[in-house]
Design a protein around this motif. Structure first.
Motif, PDB file in Angstrom:
ATOM      1  N   ALA A 176      -8.130  14.111   7.585  1.00  0.00           N
ATOM      2  CA  ALA A 176      -7.247  15.248   8.542  1.00  0.00           C
ATOM      3  C   ALA A 176      -6.421  14.544   9.334  1.00  0.00           C
ATOM      4  CB  ALA A 176      -7.771  16.696   8.527  1.00  0.00           C
ATOM      5  N   ARG A 177      -4.893  14.976   9.452  1.00  0.00           N
ATOM      6  CA  ARG A 177      -3.912  14.965  10.310  1.00  0.00           C
ATOM      7  C   ARG A 177      -3.527  15.835  10.901  1.00  0.00           C
ATOM      8  NH1 ARG A 177      -1.104  15.029   5.905  1.00  0.00           N
ATOM      9  NH2 ARG A 177       0.692  14.310   5.770  1.00  0.00           N
TER      10      ARG A 177
ATOM     11  N   HIS B 261      -0.696  23.428  13.096  1.00  0.00           N
ATOM     12  CA  HIS B 261      -1.542  23.002  11.485  1.00  0.00           C
ATOM     13  C   HIS B 261      -1.681  21.445  11.624  1.00  0.00           C
ATOM     14  CE1 HIS B 261       2.449  25.440  10.342  1.00  0.00           C
ATOM     15  NE2 HIS B 261       1.726  25.552  11.419  1.00  0.00           N
ATOM     16  N   ILE B 262      -3.018  21.237  10.751  1.00  0.00           N
ATOM     17  CA  ILE B 262      -3.816  20.580  10.180  1.00  0.00           C
ATOM     18  C   ILE B 262      -3.657  19.896   8.565  1.00  0.00           C
ATOM     19  CG2 ILE B 262      -5.703  19.686  10.039  1.00  0.00           C
ATOM     20  CD1 ILE B 262      -6.644  20.984  12.632  1.00  0.00           C
ATOM     21  N   ALA B 263      -3.123  19.098   8.068  1.00  0.00           N
ATOM     22  CA  ALA B 263      -3.364  18.774   6.950  1.00  0.00           C
ATOM     23  C   ALA B 263      -3.927  17.760   6.675  1.00  0.00           C
ATOM     24  CB  ALA B 263      -1.910  17.988   6.400  1.00  0.00           C
ATOM     25  N   LEU B 264      -4.707  18.018   5.591  1.00  0.00           N
ATOM     26  CA  LEU B 264      -6.186  17.985   4.742  1.00  0.00           C
ATOM     27  C   LEU B 264      -5.362  16.841   2.904  1.00  0.00           C
ATOM     28  CD1 LEU B 264      -8.841  16.382   4.974  1.00  0.00           C
ATOM     29  CD2 LEU B 264      -9.580  18.777   3.513  1.00  0.00           C
TER      30      LEU B 264
ATOM     31  N   ALA C  99     -15.177  24.215  -0.087  1.00  0.00           N
ATOM     32  CA  ALA C  99     -15.025  24.944   0.818  1.00  0.00           C
ATOM     33  C   ALA C  99     -15.208  24.806   2.539  1.00  0.00           C
ATOM     34  CB  ALA C  99     -15.578  26.627   0.549  1.00  0.00           C
ATOM     35  N   GLY C 100     -16.127  23.963   2.156  1.00  0.00           N
ATOM     36  CA  GLY C 100     -16.417  23.356   3.730  1.00  0.00           C
ATOM     37  C   GLY C 100     -15.121  22.340   4.308  1.00  0.00           C
ATOM     38  N   ALA C 101     -14.575  21.801   3.877  1.00  0.00           N
ATOM     39  CA  ALA C 101     -13.094  20.992   3.954  1.00  0.00           C
ATOM     40  C   ALA C 101     -12.340  22.266   4.208  1.00  0.00           C
ATOM     41  CB  ALA C 101     -12.706  19.998   2.751  1.00  0.00           C
ATOM     42  N   THR C 102     -11.461  23.412   3.799  1.00  0.00           N
ATOM     43  CA  THR C 102     -10.698  24.115   3.624  1.00  0.00           C
ATOM     44  C   THR C 102     -11.590  24.993   5.121  1.00  0.00           C
ATOM     45  OG1 THR C 102     -10.588  24.254   1.413  1.00  0.00           O
ATOM     46  CG2 THR C 102      -9.711  26.295   2.806  1.00  0.00           C
TER      47      THR C 102
ATOM     48  N   ARG D  80      -2.078  18.436  -0.550  1.00  0.00           N
ATOM     49  CA  ARG D  80      -3.125  18.679   0.564  1.00  0.00           C
ATOM     50  C   ARG D  80      -2.666  20.167   0.645  1.00  0.00           C
ATOM     51  NH1 ARG D  80       2.707  17.805   1.526  1.00  0.00           N
ATOM     52  NH2 ARG D  80       4.128  19.677   3.001  1.00  0.00           N
ATOM     53  N   ILE D  81      -3.502  20.129   1.740  1.00  0.00           N
ATOM     54  CA  ILE D  81      -4.082  22.293   2.437  1.00  0.00           C
ATOM     55  C   ILE D  81      -3.056  21.524   3.546  1.00  0.00           C
ATOM     56  CG2 ILE D  81      -5.336  22.847   0.255  1.00  0.00           C
ATOM     57  CD1 ILE D  81      -7.828  22.172   2.850  1.00  0.00           C
ATOM     58  N   GLU D  82      -3.356  22.779   3.897  1.00  0.00           N
ATOM     59  CA  GLU D  82      -2.663  23.080   5.395  1.00  0.00           C
ATOM     60  C   GLU D  82      -2.912  24.414   6.083  1.00  0.00           C
ATOM     61  OE1 GLU D  82       1.356  21.946   8.472  1.00  0.00           O
ATOM     62  OE2 GLU D  82       1.484  22.967   5.888  1.00  0.00           O
ATOM     63  N   ALA D  83      -3.745  24.264   6.871  1.00  0.00           N
ATOM     64  CA  ALA D  83      -3.995  24.936   8.096  1.00  0.00           C
ATOM     65  C   ALA D  83      -3.593  24.653   8.939  1.00  0.00           C
ATOM     66  CB  ALA D  83      -5.815  24.839   8.620  1.00  0.00           C
TER      67      ALA D  83
END
Length: 151
Positions: free
Chosen positions: A33-34, A44-47, A62-65, A104-107
């Protein structure tokens, strides 16, 4: 969702403190993640997608999310805390709204209410594919501010 490059940036001192904390997290490094945005009360964090962060059907696990959502909220709160403090998650709830797919997903963690002791954050996770974003998870988090232990 707003383009992170158009959002308000935290001061250089706050950004350095947030990045130092993030860079010391073993799990975020392990996941790959970054941090892509640090603003006052918003992180914001992107994976990126890769096999190590997926589940058996190829979706982001779901654990990574949940991990990047929790971390984004924690650092969003931390941007508003004094320098001599730390942040810990008290609780969080996440709703998985759709399979998390994309390049990617972004939180996005956003402070809803920052208090002297407890802070509440909104958590959102987007699947990003070819520049298009889809909300795949949302939640809420409560964090506690604690004094940094003396060295």
């Amino acid at each position: 969702m707003e383009d992170p490059t158009q959002q308000e940036q935290a001061s250089p001192e706050v950004q350095a403190r947030i990045r130092a904390g993030f860079d010391s997290q073993g799990l975020m490094g392990h996941l790959g993640a970054r941090m892509t945005h640090i603003g006052p009360g918003c992180v914001h964090i992107a994976l990126p997608s890769r096999p190590e962060v997926t589940q058996q059907h190829g979706y982001f696990h779901a654990g990574a999310t949940s991990a990047i959502a929790d971390t984004a909220g924690g650092y969003a709160a931390f941007t508003l805390f004094p320098e001599n403090t730390e942040v810990l998650t008290v609780e969080y709830k996440i709703n998985l709204l759709a399979p998390a797919v994309g390049d990617r997903i972004e939180a996005v963690g956003t402070v809803l209410k920052s208090g002297r002791t407890l802070t509440v954050c909104k958590l959102e996770v987007f699947g990003v594919q070819d520049g298009r974003r889809k909300l795949v998870a949302n939640g809420q988090q409560t964090l506690i501010r604690v004094d940094r232990p003396a060295p």
